[in-house]
Design a protein around this motif. Structure first.
Motif, PDB file in Angstrom:
ATOM      1  N   ALA A  54       0.824  -1.212   0.000  1.00 14.63           N
ATOM      2  CA  ALA A  54       0.000   0.000   0.000  1.00 14.63           C
ATOM      3  C   ALA A  54       0.861   1.267   0.000  1.00 14.63           C
ATOM      4  CB  ALA A  54      -0.914  -0.010   1.226  1.00 14.63           C
ATOM      5  N   LEU A  55       2.184   1.118   0.082  1.00 15.03           N
ATOM      6  CA  LEU A  55       3.066   2.297   0.133  1.00 15.03           C
ATOM      7  C   LEU A  55       3.518   2.692  -1.268  1.00 15.03           C
ATOM      8  CD1 LEU A  55       5.497   1.261   3.055  1.00 15.03           C
ATOM      9  CD2 LEU A  55       3.500   2.771   3.183  1.00 15.03           C
ATOM     10  N   PRO A  56       3.897   3.957  -1.469  1.00 16.31           N
ATOM     11  CA  PRO A  56       4.531   4.314  -2.740  1.00 16.31           C
ATOM     12  C   PRO A  56       5.806   3.471  -2.887  1.00 16.31           C
ATOM     13  CG  PRO A  56       4.055   6.267  -1.404  1.00 16.31           C
ATOM     14  CD  PRO A  56       3.771   5.082  -0.538  1.00 16.31           C
ATOM     15  N   PRO A  57       6.119   2.955  -4.105  1.00 17.65           N
ATOM     16  CA  PRO A  57       7.226   2.007  -4.273  1.00 17.65           C
ATOM     17  C   PRO A  57       8.561   2.479  -3.691  1.00 17.65           C
ATOM     18  CG  PRO A  57       5.955   2.167  -6.286  1.00 17.65           C
ATOM     19  CD  PRO A  57       5.365   3.162  -5.346  1.00 17.65           C
ATOM     20  N   ASP A  58       8.904   3.778  -3.834  1.00 17.15           N
ATOM     21  CA  ASP A  58      10.200   4.243  -3.316  1.00 17.15           C
ATOM     22  C   ASP A  58      10.258   4.131  -1.798  1.00 17.15           C
ATOM     23  OD1 ASP A  58      11.216   4.664  -5.722  1.00 17.15           O
ATOM     24  OD2 ASP A  58      10.918   6.852  -5.759  1.00 17.15           O
ATOM     25  N   GLN A  59       9.144   4.476  -1.158  1.00 16.04           N
ATOM     26  CA  GLN A  59       9.085   4.384   0.308  1.00 16.04           C
ATOM     27  C   GLN A  59       9.156   2.912   0.744  1.00 16.04           C
ATOM     28  OE1 GLN A  59       5.615   6.262   2.028  1.00 16.04           O
ATOM     29  NE2 GLN A  59       6.086   5.414   4.055  1.00 16.04           N
ATOM     30  N   ALA A  60       8.444   2.049   0.005  1.00 12.69           N
ATOM     31  CA  ALA A  60       8.449   0.618   0.345  1.00 12.69           C
ATOM     32  C   ALA A  60       9.872   0.065   0.235  1.00 12.69           C
ATOM     33  CB  ALA A  60       7.501  -0.138  -0.579  1.00 12.69           C
ATOM     34  N   ARG A  61      10.599   0.472  -0.812  1.00 11.27           N
ATOM     35  CA  ARG A  61      11.981   0.010  -1.005  1.00 11.27           C
ATOM     36  C   ARG A  61      12.871   0.456   0.150  1.00 11.27           C
ATOM     37  NH1 ARG A  61      13.048  -0.604  -7.219  1.00 11.27           N
ATOM     38  NH2 ARG A  61      11.371   0.834  -7.578  1.00 11.27           N
ATOM     39  N   ALA A  62      12.716   1.726   0.543  1.00 10.69           N
ATOM     40  CA  ALA A  62      13.558   2.260   1.620  1.00 10.69           C
ATOM     41  C   ALA A  62      13.268   1.514   2.926  1.00 10.69           C
ATOM     42  CB  ALA A  62      13.304   3.754   1.777  1.00 10.69           C
ATOM     43  N   GLU A  63      12.000   1.271   3.204  1.00  9.71           N
ATOM     44  CA  GLU A  63      11.656   0.586   4.459  1.00  9.71           C
ATOM     45  C   GLU A  63      12.103  -0.875   4.421  1.00  9.71           C
ATOM     46  OE1 GLU A  63       8.090   1.352   6.426  1.00  9.71           O
ATOM     47  OE2 GLU A  63       7.992   3.443   5.792  1.00  9.71           O
ATOM     48  N   LEU A  64      12.014  -1.461   3.227  1.00 12.39           N
ATOM     49  CA  LEU A  64      12.440  -2.854   3.061  1.00 12.39           C
ATOM     50  C   LEU A  64      13.926  -2.981   3.412  1.00 12.39           C
ATOM     51  CD1 LEU A  64      11.055  -5.440   1.925  1.00 12.39           C
ATOM     52  CD2 LEU A  64      12.185  -4.957  -0.231  1.00 12.39           C
ATOM     53  N   SER A  65      14.699  -2.010   2.957  1.00 12.34           N
ATOM     54  CA  SER A  65      16.136  -2.060   3.213  1.00 12.34           C
ATOM     55  C   SER A  65      16.406  -1.976   4.726  1.00 12.34           C
ATOM     56  CB  SER A  65      16.814  -0.968   2.395  1.00 12.34           C
ATOM     57  OG  SER A  65      17.655  -0.218   3.152  1.00 12.34           O
ATOM     58  N   ARG A  66      15.586  -1.222   5.453  1.00 13.89           N
ATOM     59  CA  ARG A  66      15.752  -1.152   6.921  1.00 13.89           C
ATOM     60  C   ARG A  66      15.370  -2.482   7.572  1.00 13.89           C
ATOM     61  NH1 ARG A  66      14.639   4.327   6.280  1.00 13.89           N
ATOM     62  NH2 ARG A  66      12.376   4.137   6.267  1.00 13.89           N
ATOM     63  N   VAL A  67      14.255  -3.065   7.103  1.00 11.69           N
ATOM     64  CA  VAL A  67      13.787  -4.330   7.696  1.00 11.69           C
ATOM     65  C   VAL A  67      14.843  -5.427   7.519  1.00 11.69           C
ATOM     66  CG1 VAL A  67      12.084  -6.196   7.427  1.00 11.69           C
ATOM     67  CG2 VAL A  67      11.322  -3.823   7.437  1.00 11.69           C
ATOM     68  N   PHE A  68      15.561  -5.405   6.384  1.00  9.10           N
ATOM     69  CA  PHE A  68      16.489  -6.507   6.082  1.00  9.10           C
ATOM     70  C   PHE A  68      17.938  -6.218   6.478  1.00  9.10           C
ATOM     71  CE2 PHE A  68      12.838  -8.152   4.045  1.00  9.10           C
ATOM     72  CZ  PHE A  68      13.006  -9.524   4.125  1.00  9.10           C
ATOM     73  N   GLU A  69      18.143  -5.116   7.188  1.00  8.11           N
ATOM     74  CA  GLU A  69      19.495  -4.779   7.642  1.00  8.11           C
ATOM     75  C   GLU A  69      20.077  -5.933   8.461  1.00  8.11           C
ATOM     76  OE1 GLU A  69      19.706  -0.259   8.209  1.00  8.11           O
ATOM     77  OE2 GLU A  69      20.203  -1.173  10.137  1.00  8.11           O
ATOM     78  N   GLY A  70      21.302  -6.333   8.138  1.00  5.94           N
ATOM     79  CA  GLY A  70      22.001  -7.343   8.937  1.00  5.94           C
ATOM     80  C   GLY A  70      21.406  -8.735   8.866  1.00  5.94           C
ATOM     81  N   ALA A  71      20.568  -9.021   7.870  1.00  7.36           N
ATOM     82  CA  ALA A  71      19.903 -10.335   7.820  1.00  7.36           C
ATOM     83  C   ALA A  71      20.871 -11.445   7.415  1.00  7.36           C
ATOM     84  CB  ALA A  71      18.715 -10.299   6.862  1.00  7.36           C
ATOM     85  N   GLY A  72      21.983 -11.091   6.779  1.00 10.95           N
ATOM     86  CA  GLY A  72      22.986 -12.109   6.454  1.00 10.95           C
ATOM     87  C   GLY A  72      22.784 -12.746   5.089  1.00 10.95           C
ATOM     88  N   TRP A  73      23.630 -13.737   4.812  1.00 11.38           N
ATOM     89  CA  TRP A  73      23.706 -14.435   3.513  1.00 11.38           C
ATOM     90  C   TRP A  73      23.780 -13.401   2.388  1.00 11.38           C
ATOM     91  CZ3 TRP A  73      19.711 -16.335  -0.267  1.00 11.38           C
ATOM     92  CH2 TRP A  73      20.262 -17.243  -1.182  1.00 11.38           C
ATOM     93  N   GLN A  74      22.965 -13.510   1.333  1.00 14.55           N
ATOM     94  CA  GLN A  74      23.100 -12.594   0.192  1.00 14.55           C
ATOM     95  C   GLN A  74      22.060 -11.469   0.224  1.00 14.55           C
ATOM     96  OE1 GLN A  74      24.172 -14.067  -3.549  1.00 14.55           O
ATOM     97  NE2 GLN A  74      24.705 -16.100  -2.836  1.00 14.55           N
ATOM     98  N   THR A  75      21.566 -11.198   1.427  1.00 18.06           N
ATOM     99  CA  THR A  75      20.473 -10.226   1.532  1.00 18.06           C
ATOM    100  C   THR A  75      20.856  -8.854   0.986  1.00 18.06           C
ATOM    101  OG1 THR A  75      19.805 -11.366   3.531  1.00 18.06           O
ATOM    102  CG2 THR A  75      18.800  -9.232   3.124  1.00 18.06           C
ATOM    103  N   GLN A  76      22.073  -8.389   1.335  1.00 18.92           N
ATOM    104  CA  GLN A  76      22.437  -7.036   0.913  1.00 18.92           C
ATOM    105  C   GLN A  76      22.495  -6.929  -0.610  1.00 18.92           C
ATOM    106  OE1 GLN A  76      22.357  -4.684   3.199  1.00 18.92           O
ATOM    107  NE2 GLN A  76      22.432  -3.277   1.437  1.00 18.92           N
TER     108      GLN A  76
END
Ligand SMILES: Cc1cc2nc3c(=O)[nH]c(=O)nc-3n(C[C@H](O)[C@H](O)[C@H](O)COP(=O)(O)OP(=O)(O)OC[C@H]3O[C@@H](n4cnc5c(N)ncnc54)[C@H](O)[C@@H]3O)c2cc1C
Length: 409
Positions: A230-252
């Motif tokens: 439901a978010l504008p795509p750019d905002q969703a991308r930015a928040e996604l990057s925060r959610v996946f911070e430090g998740a490991g393997w090939q996440t970054q």
């Protein structure tokens, strides 16, 4: 003699399958797609069970086989990329099915196989529907008014026309799971396996090969109150990057890839349940009618099957000879049969094991360890064989109904 007419709203797998079969059953078919052009996007989907049978009847099985994503199996990995459990393609219906294809490729194959009489129009959509006993009239955004014997709504999970026509008949079950799909560059280390990684804090990452020299990536996480779709795509991308911070393997790598990927697609998984799939001269099918989500699995197979089954029952309707025959909704018994045939299959596909999908998204490292133990057991040969039999789409439930064709495939 009156030729029956249908307007199909939505030109994806469900709508195109219905168009293919209704047209061959002698109906005059118009397909209306709200996008300005054919939609090529989408990630890996599989075709199983009766869906495969429908593809074969369409004469498309070999073409799908020639365009598969070439995936050799599914491997669950840990944070170092070491395999925890592997499920190679064996037979037709493992975690990786024998027929895996990109959604856009499958939709295009069906589009190109449509009989030339089918009219496919883009860049317009339905604004109002007037359901009558003897026909259905639609008012389009372009201002046109058109009348058909039947309106088929195949607009996907967020269908507006369904919500208008079937107000009160639709309920939703949110699975509290956000998924972002996107295409990223392939590297020399990528092979032909689907690699799937579970990280703590309820996150998953997966990488899948395709037949176009790129990698189809997925980031998924559970959340009760955050709907990224439901978010504008750019905002969703930015928040996604925060959610996946430090998740490991090939996440970054995936997070970085999504920054420039042209086709990142966010979904907040929602099942659609309806008390009925037809009302007067309007019916609904595909994700619009019964979205099972990728967790239930098999949405594209069900869309293919739905198009065939709807047309098969409608093809049994006696041809109308004069206007009197077209009154009082003479199609209703056939729409009822379509629903009766599809219901048990959909009910099974929408039934999730208790705790799913959240139990596959553990909060802690210990929880990830438990998941790994379960995967190790499930990957043992005999267990794997038994588990594959429980896929409701892969398992043939009932014979497909006969279809009366005026134009052979
Ligand atoms: C571009 C795209 C990418 C996708 N990517 C994935 C993916 O990566 N993974 C996955 O699991 N599933 C994906 N899906 C969904 C998947 O195709 C479906 O779950 C499944 O194939 C069932 O298809 P469907 O035809 O019922 O619905 P959908 O495939 O959702 O198609 C619905 C169609 O109706 C059109 N439409 C919507 N509203 C209107 C309207 N008012 N008037 C006219 N047309 C309308 C849409 O543009 C679309 O073409 C994607 C769908 C699309 C359209």
């Amino acid at each position: 003699m009156h030729t029956r007419t249908a307007l199909i709203s939505g030109a994806s797998i469900a709508g195109l399958s219905a168009a293919f079969w209704l047209s061959r059953a002698g109906w005059a078919v118009t397909v209306l797609e709200r996008a300005d052009a054919f939609r090529d996007g989408g990630q890996n989907i599989d075709v199983r069970g009766s869906g495969r049978e429908v593809l074969a009847k369409m004469g498309l099985e070999d073409q799908v086989r020639a365009q598969t994503t070439t995936e050799e199996g599914t491997a669950f990995v840990d944070d170092k990329g070491r395999t925890v459990g592997a499920f190679p393609v064996r037979g037709t219906d493992g975690l990786t099915a024998e027929l895996e294809i990109l959604r856009g490729d499958l939709a295009r194959l069906i589009l190109e196989a449509l009989p030339p009489e089918v009219s496919v129009r883009y860049g317009d959509r339905i604004e109002h529907v007037h359901n009558r006993e003897e026909n259905v009239e639609v008012e389009l955004l372009s201002g046109k008014k058109e009348t058909y014997d039947l309106l088929v709504i195949a607009e996907g999970v967020r269908s507006k026309t369904r919500d208008n026509v079937f107000a009160g008949d639709v309920s939703r079950r949110e699975l509290e799971l956000n998924i972002a799909y996107g295409t990223i560059p392939r590297t020399a280390e990528d092979d032909r396996w689907w690699r799937w990684y579970t990280a703590p804090d309820r996150r998953q990452v997966s990488l899948r090969p395709d037949n176009q020299g790129t990698i189809r990536a997925m980031l998924a996480f559970t959340s009760k109150d955050r709907n990224f779709a439901a978010l504008p795509p750019d905002q969703a991308r930015a928040e996604l990057s925060r959610v996946f911070e430090g998740a490991g393997w090939q996440t970054q790598r995936v997070v970085d890839g999504f920054e420039t990927s042209h086709d990142v697609y966010f979904d907040y998984l929602t099942q659609i349940m309806m008390t009925r799939w037809s009302k007067g001269r309007t019916c609904v099918m595909g994700d619009a009618a019964w979205c099972v989500t990728p967790i239930g699995g098999g949405g594209s197979s069900l869309a293919l099957i739905g198009g065939y089954v709807l047309a098969a029952f409608l093809s049994q309707a006696p041809p109308p000879t004069d206007s009197a025959d077209r009154s009082a909704n003479d199609l209703q018994p056939y729409l009822d049969q379509y629903e009766q045939w599809m219901r048990p299959l959909i009910d099974k596909a929408q039934h999730l094991p208790p705790g799913a999908p959240k139990m596959f998204y553990p909060k802690t490292r210990a929880g990830v360890g438990t998941i790994h133990t379960l995967i190790r057991i499930a990957s043992l040969g005999p267990v794997r064989k038994v588990a594959s039999r429980f896929n409701p789409i892969a398992k043939k439930q009932q014979d497909l109904p006969e279809i009366r064709l005026v134009q052979q495939v």
